[in-house]
Design a protein around this motif. Structure first.
Motif, short mmCIF file in Angstrom:
data_model
loop_
_atom_site.label_atom_id
_atom_site.label_comp_id
_atom_site.label_asym_id
_atom_site.label_seq_id
_atom_site.Cartn_x
_atom_site.Cartn_y
_atom_site.Cartn_z
N PHE A 1 0.83 -1.21 0.00
CA PHE A 1 0.00 0.00 0.00
C PHE A 1 0.86 1.26 0.00
CE2 PHE A 1 -3.55 -2.75 1.53
CZ PHE A 1 -4.36 -2.53 0.43
N GLY A 2 2.03 1.21 0.62
CA GLY A 2 2.96 2.33 0.55
C GLY A 2 3.43 2.58 -0.88
N LEU A 3 3.69 1.50 -1.59
CA LEU A 3 4.10 1.61 -2.99
C LEU A 3 2.98 2.20 -3.84
CD1 LEU A 3 6.11 0.95 -5.29
CD2 LEU A 3 5.02 -1.29 -5.42
N VAL A 4 1.76 1.74 -3.61
CA VAL A 4 0.61 2.26 -4.35
C VAL A 4 0.42 3.75 -4.03
CG1 VAL A 4 -1.90 2.13 -4.60
CG2 VAL A 4 -0.54 0.04 -4.60
N GLY A 5 0.56 4.12 -2.75
CA GLY A 5 0.44 5.52 -2.36
C GLY A 5 1.50 6.39 -3.02
N ALA A 6 2.72 5.90 -3.09
CA ALA A 6 3.79 6.65 -3.75
C ALA A 6 3.49 6.81 -5.24
CB ALA A 6 5.12 5.95 -3.55
N PHE A 7 2.98 5.76 -5.86
CA PHE A 7 2.62 5.83 -7.28
C PHE A 7 1.54 6.88 -7.52
CE2 PHE A 7 -0.15 4.40 -10.75
CZ PHE A 7 0.75 4.51 -11.81
N ILE A 8 0.52 6.87 -6.66
CA ILE A 8 -0.55 7.85 -6.80
C ILE A 8 -0.01 9.27 -6.60
CG2 ILE A 8 -2.69 8.70 -5.72
CD1 ILE A 8 -3.38 5.72 -5.22
#
Length: 88
Positions: free
Chosen positions: A33-40
């Motif tokens: 989820f941290g990776l997804v948040g960074a992508f967003i």
């Protein structure tokens, strides 16, 4: 943020090596989820204008941060409700 990611991945891998599958799942999920948040974040602000917004458009920055906080809060609330339904 990369140091935090390094720590969560390391602890997650260490946990699975020790047989603590539940901790492994939580650390890996958090890292994902941290990776997804960074992508967003990269998609939402592709030219890294946040420092400039803090100087030139403080009201816009406050509004943007409030919208992100609301979205994050609603996402967490939805995930908690989903988790409670799965347990029932």
């Amino acid at each position: 943020m990369s140091a935090l990611t390094f720590c969560t991945l390391t602890i997650g891998l260490w946990s699975v090596g020790k047989g603590n599958i539940r901790a492994h799942q939580r650390f890996m999920t958090g890292s994902y989820f941290g990776l997804v948040g960074a992508f967003i974040g990269v998609i939402a602000v592709p030219d890294r204008r946040l420092p400039q917004m803090a100087i030139h458009d403080l009201a816009g920055l406050v509004l943007w941060v409030a919208a992100l906080a609301l979205t994050a809060g609603l996402t967490v609330a939805g995930l908690l409700q989903l988790r409670m339904k799965v347990r029932d």
